[in-house]
Design a protein around this motif. Sequence first.
Motif, PDB file in Angstrom:
ATOM      1  N   SER A   6       0.846  -1.197   0.000  1.00 59.77           N
ATOM      2  CA  SER A   6       0.000   0.000   0.000  1.00 59.77           C
ATOM      3  C   SER A   6       0.884   1.251   0.000  1.00 59.77           C
ATOM      4  O   SER A   6       2.043   1.220   0.416  1.00 59.77           O
ATOM      5  CB  SER A   6      -0.904   0.003   1.228  1.00 59.77           C
ATOM      6  N   THR A   8       0.564   5.443   1.091  1.00 60.45           N
ATOM      7  CA  THR A   8      -0.249   6.469   1.747  1.00 60.45           C
ATOM      8  C   THR A   8       0.476   7.805   1.694  1.00 60.45           C
ATOM      9  O   THR A   8       1.626   7.904   2.133  1.00 60.45           O
ATOM     10  CB  THR A   8      -0.530   6.105   3.216  1.00 60.45           C
ATOM     11  N   ASP A  28      -4.580   7.499  -0.885  1.00 59.47           N
ATOM     12  CA  ASP A  28      -4.355   6.124  -0.426  1.00 59.47           C
ATOM     13  C   ASP A  28      -4.430   5.192  -1.618  1.00 59.47           C
ATOM     14  O   ASP A  28      -5.422   5.205  -2.367  1.00 59.47           O
ATOM     15  CB  ASP A  28      -5.409   5.712   0.610  1.00 59.47           C
ATOM     16  N   ALA A  30      -4.165   1.139  -2.637  1.00 60.10           N
ATOM     17  CA  ALA A  30      -4.240  -0.175  -2.015  1.00 60.10           C
ATOM     18  C   ALA A  30      -3.156  -1.100  -2.548  1.00 60.10           C
ATOM     19  O   ALA A  30      -2.618  -0.920  -3.648  1.00 60.10           O
ATOM     20  CB  ALA A  30      -5.618  -0.792  -2.272  1.00 60.10           C
ATOM     21  N   SER A  31      -2.838  -2.108  -1.777  1.00 64.29           N
ATOM     22  CA  SER A  31      -1.885  -3.128  -2.197  1.00 64.29           C
ATOM     23  C   SER A  31      -2.356  -3.789  -3.488  1.00 64.29           C
ATOM     24  O   SER A  31      -3.517  -4.194  -3.614  1.00 64.29           O
ATOM     25  CB  SER A  31      -1.771  -4.181  -1.087  1.00 64.29           C
ATOM     26  N   GLU A  33      -2.834  -2.416  -6.375  1.00 69.33           N
ATOM     27  CA  GLU A  33      -3.655  -1.560  -7.224  1.00 69.33           C
ATOM     28  C   GLU A  33      -2.810  -0.938  -8.340  1.00 69.33           C
ATOM     29  O   GLU A  33      -1.612  -0.719  -8.186  1.00 69.33           O
ATOM     30  CB  GLU A  33      -4.286  -0.454  -6.377  1.00 69.33           C
ATOM     31  N   THR A 186       2.043  -3.356  -6.870  1.00 74.15           N
ATOM     32  CA  THR A 186       1.347  -2.073  -6.932  1.00 74.15           C
ATOM     33  C   THR A 186       2.029  -1.213  -7.990  1.00 74.15           C
ATOM     34  O   THR A 186       3.256  -1.103  -7.997  1.00 74.15           O
ATOM     35  CB  THR A 186       1.403  -1.365  -5.568  1.00 74.15           C
TER      36      THR A 186
END
Length: 269
Positions: A6, A8, A28, A30-31, A33, A186
């Motif tokens: 992830s 942030t 943010d 996500a893992s 993504e 990611t």
Amino acid sequence: MPEGASITLEGVGLTLGGQEIVAGVELDIASGEFVCLLGPSGCGKSTLLNAIAGFQPVTGSIRVGGRPVTGPGIDRGVVFQSSEALFPWLTVRENVEYGPRLRGVPARARAEAAAHHLALVGLSHAADKFPEELSGGMRQRAQIARVLVNEPSVVLMDEPFGALDAQTREVLQRELDRIWRATRCTIVFVTHDIWEAILLADRVVTMTAGPRAGIKTVERIALPHPRDTADPATLALYRTLRDDIGAEVSRTLRAQGLVQEAPETATAA
């Protein structure tokens, strides 16, 4: 390949040459993504990508996998726009093995890792060629393999297909989609191309015009892969993103005095 991490960003700001390029960025990711950063030229997309890579100091905070970013790290791999990032005196195989060799990976293990990743990007047949012997698209594939062999949890891509012809770009977009599905890392991908963002991303993040650029919109693309540019839902999303970016470009041009406000139309009594 490790699972994607992830990302942030909290209150992220970045100043270069005394000018605040981006300010107050909150995002943010996500893992696993795939996120595209889209915006007008000069809005700080690449600057923000460099900050995630740890190349630029920032105010606020950036965390990858919950850990603060304080500098470059092997958990984040960067694919640049220029294929000149490859070492011209090394073969494709040697370029891909370079990172593992620096980390002290034994010869057999790094050879196996290089072979696996060259196969992943479809370059097994070109392993012993030098970069100058490859097409632009093949060099970009080699650069992607050189990043992936280090097994980063995050891959940062700065307009990696921007210098390629339209046909090669389309092929590599499909290849990148396939590679991402195989690795589930990611990906944060900077582009100027709205269609490219729609075809690849889980979410498209548009940025406001700089200076002091920030996040304008975040569009989730809930469409199955492969995506069809003739699909009405895809066309509607394209128009939305085009209007978002167009408004920021117009605002920049007005600020520079290059476009005048349209005069108000008088209405008859």
